[in-house]
Write a protein that holds these residues in place. Structure first.
Motif, PDB file in Angstrom:
ATOM      1  N   CYS A   1       0.997   3.525   4.010  1.00 15.09           N
ATOM      2  CA  CYS A   1       0.778   4.654   3.095  1.00 15.09           C
ATOM      3  C   CYS A   1       1.433   5.937   3.599  1.00 15.09           C
ATOM      4  CB  CYS A   1      -0.716   4.927   2.922  1.00 15.09           C
ATOM      5  SG  CYS A   1      -1.653   3.575   2.255  1.00 15.09           S
TER       6      CYS A   1
ATOM      7  N   GLU B   1       0.823  -1.215   0.000  1.00 12.16           N
ATOM      8  CA  GLU B   1       0.000   0.000   0.000  1.00 12.16           C
ATOM      9  C   GLU B   1       0.857   1.265   0.000  1.00 12.16           C
ATOM     10  OE1 GLU B   1      -3.755   0.689   0.286  1.00 12.16           O
ATOM     11  OE2 GLU B   1      -3.392  -1.076  -0.955  1.00 12.16           O
TER      12      GLU B   1
ATOM     13  N   ILE C   1      -5.628   5.837   2.936  1.00 12.06           N
ATOM     14  CA  ILE C   1      -5.807   5.550   4.361  1.00 12.06           C
ATOM     15  C   ILE C   1      -7.292   5.592   4.707  1.00 12.06           C
ATOM     16  CG2 ILE C   1      -5.415   6.427   6.705  1.00 12.06           C
ATOM     17  CD1 ILE C   1      -2.633   7.399   5.697  1.00 12.06           C
TER      18      ILE C   1
ATOM     19  N   ASN D   1      -9.471   2.746   2.979  1.00 10.39           N
ATOM     20  CA  ASN D   1      -9.300   1.433   3.609  1.00 10.39           C
ATOM     21  C   ASN D   1      -9.858   1.385   5.022  1.00 10.39           C
ATOM     22  OD1 ASN D   1      -7.797  -0.581   1.814  1.00 10.39           O
ATOM     23  ND2 ASN D   1      -6.704   1.328   1.454  1.00 10.39           N
TER      24      ASN D   1
ATOM     25  N   GLU E   1      -2.478   1.215   7.741  1.00 11.47           N
ATOM     26  CA  GLU E   1      -2.458   2.095   6.573  1.00 11.47           C
ATOM     27  C   GLU E   1      -1.573   3.321   6.808  1.00 11.47           C
ATOM     28  OE1 GLU E   1      -3.940   1.892   3.353  1.00 11.47           O
ATOM     29  OE2 GLU E   1      -4.066  -0.192   3.993  1.00 11.47           O
TER      30      GLU E   1
END
Length: 162
Positions: free
Chosen positions: A140, A40, A104, A107, A136
């Motif tokens: 991310c 991710e 973020i 998800n 996340e």
């Protein structure tokens, strides 16, 4: 024009392939109620090329299939990545710190419901939102921004004609 289309498709395919490999290699901690999907971090790539949007979607789709995900996870998890990547692309000219926020948020909203209603996870949805959100933010937010800063110096070489 034709060369630009080939470049676009090649970049999308390469991003998809890298996403799949990273997801598959890190499968032990890429799935579940508590997850940090390292792949991710690639959701930062739409700030460099629009080809990352379909590339990330296809990569997530294939990664979920190879990871043994159930159909709702394959569909909705991949759509969450697509939504996150698209809105990261929309934020590409804004402050770079904002770029990881769309994947973020997407998800955090989608994955806990897939875990509950797809996999039958018994943890409370707000708790899963927290655990998925932490994962996340790590992938991310932290790793994605590190990747962005590392690629920034080479963006005209790596993402030429994007």
């Amino acid at each position: 024009m034709k060369n630009k289309n080939i470049t676009y498709m090649t970049q999308a395919a390469m991003i998809a392939a890298i996403y799949v490999v990273i997801t598959y290699v890190g499968a032990a901690f890429s799935f579940g109620e508590v997850q940090v999907r390292i792949s991710e971090a690639l959701t930062i790539l739409p700030i460099f090329t629009p080809a990352a949007v379909p590339g990330l979607f296809v990569g997530c789709l294939i990664g979920n299939i190879l990871g043994g995900a159930i159909l709702p996870d394959i569909i909705f998890g991949s759509l969450a990545t697509l939504i996150g990547a698209f809105f990261t692309w929309k934020l590409r000219n804004q402050n770079r710190i904002l770029a990881p926020l769309p994947p973020i948020i997407a998800n955090i909203i989608v994955v806990p419901f897939v875990l509950r209603y797809g996999y039958g996870a018994t943890l409370p949805i707000p708790f899963m939102m927290l655990t998925v959100g932490i994962g996340e933010v790590i992938s991310c937010g932290i790793l994605g921004l590190i990747l962005a800063y590392a690629l920034d110096k080479y963006k005209h070489i790596v993402f030429q004609n994007a």
